[in-house]
Write an enzyme that holds these catalytic residues in place. Structure first.
Site: not given
Ligand SMILES: O=C([O-])CC(=O)C(=O)O
Ligand SMILES: [Mg+2]
Length: 392
Positions: A52, A179, A218, A244, A297, A327
């Protein structure tokens, strides 16, 4: 080894959620299926998709990367030990590509890289995590991975009560750490946004027994230095698990300044797409190898072939793989976490299905998850995802 076929498609992963920077109302993903024959009667189909945050890449796949992969010779695709040579296939895909500008193509290459590793592990009859442990850690895989529940998105009509209810559901599923998004109040002065976020954060912390190590926040790269420092000063006493992407992911000098003023852990890296970009963060971002978290990621950043280079670079700079918590909340990164001994992996219990999430019916116990013993990445054991992939 030869490529028998490559198929690709585009599927939605849209939802009504938003972080501080984008909404996900039009998010899409590329999916691919790569069928390999090993010349000795074995055949395996590997699957890949993008994580994503970046959109599907059908044009790049069709025009550049699928044709280059299809043009690989049998000699190129076969490693000295007879296994599928994913690194050589990767190099063939990157022929005639200039250095730099990684966001141009790292997602498209990552989709195919995932499918190649899935096929390679299936041809060897092993889960990918075991293949990686065998090749790179003398056979020693972790027996489970730490995962945390990422959510806390902005959603029309969702207030503090809805946020706390969501986090309660995650704890009920077996997660211990959660998170949430912050920094998303549109057009608000910093002091007002901060007041609103502090109320959200304090409500979630109360649910977590006021244990800051169980909560990460985040910003999705939304702040400038002034807001990042103001939030940092307010957050510091909570000793959160991490703070984050407070800043633009490519603004390394400003990260270094923030790190001089904010002592608890920072996390970033989900929007860096190559070993070279990751190296610039390590060299110039002022991050601290004893506490900070790197979130590259593999599905967005050229796949596992490049991720192995990133891990090697990190080790040369004194960073342990345990500082990495990728991620994306997908099975590919989870295999890498268990096989290569990372610090854990993200999980999205309620968003980004069917690509987010792990094998069906694998429970989360005390914030950890075990891997199934199924060949490849394990897509066939994730019912909602398999419904999408099997039709390719
Ligand atoms: O909201 C997003 O773009 C996803 C994200 O930052 C994360 O999972 O850390
Ligand atoms: Mg993030």
């Amino acid at each position: 080894m030869r490529i028998a076929s490559i198929r690709q498609g585009v599927v939605p992963i849209s939802s009504a959620i938003a972080n501080a920077y984008i909404d996900f109302s039009k998010m899409t993903a590329s999916v691919v299926a790569v069928t390999i024959e090993d010349g000795a009667g074995k055949r395996a189909t590997g699957y890949g998709f993008n994580s994503n945050g970046r959109y599907a890449q059908p044009g790049l796949l069709m025009e550049r990367f699928v044709p280059r992969l299809e043009a690989c010779t049998e000699a190129e695709l076969t490693a000295a030990d007879g296994s599928l040579n994913v690194a050589a296939a990767w190099a063939a895909m990157m022929r005639n590509e200039k250095p730099g500008g990684h966001g141009d193509r790292s997602v498209a290459v990552g989709v195919l890289d995932m499918a190649l590793w899935d096929a390679a592990a299936k041809l060897e009859g092993k889960p990918l995590w075991r293949l990686l442990a065998d090749r790179f850690r003398g056979g020693e895989a972790d027996d489970s991975a730490w995962i945390y529940a990422a959510g806390g998105y902005y959603h029309p009509g969702k207030g503090i009560e809805g946020l706390v209810e969501e986090m309660k559901r995650y704890l009920g599923l077996g997660y211990t750490t959660v998170k949430m998004k912050i920094g998303g109040a549109p057009g608000t002065a910093i002091k007002d946004a901060l007041r609103e976020d502090m109320a959200r954060i304090e409500a979630v912390l109360k649910l977590l027994g006021n244990d800051g190590s169980r909560l990460a926040v985040d910003v999705n790269g939304r702040f400038g230095l002034h807001a990042a420092l103001a939030y940092g000063a307010a957050l510091e006493p909570f000793k959160l698990r991490w703070y984050e992407e407070p800043l633009d992911p490519l603004d390394y000098a400003t990260h270094a300044t923030l790190a001089e003023h904010y002592a608890p852990p920072l996390a970033t890296g989900e929007n860096l797409f190559s070993m070279q970009d990751a190296r610039n963060l390590i060299r110039h971002g002022g991050l601290r190898p004893d506490r900070d978290i790197l979130q590259f990621d593999p599905a967005l950043s050229y796949g596992l072939v490049e991720y192995l280079r990133t891990l090697e670079m990190m080790q040369l700079h004194g960073w342990s793989p345990r500082r990495c918590v990728p991620h994306g909340g997908h099975q590919f990164a989870l295999n890498i976490a268990v096989g290569l001994g990372l610090g854990g992996n993200e999980s999205y219990p309620e968003v980004f299905a069917p690509f987010g999430g792990f094998a069906t019916d694998t429970p989360v116990v005390d914030g950890r998850i075990r891997m199934p013993e199924i060949p490849g990445v394990g897509f066939e054991a994730k019912n909602d995802l398999w419904t999408v992939l099997k039709d390719l």
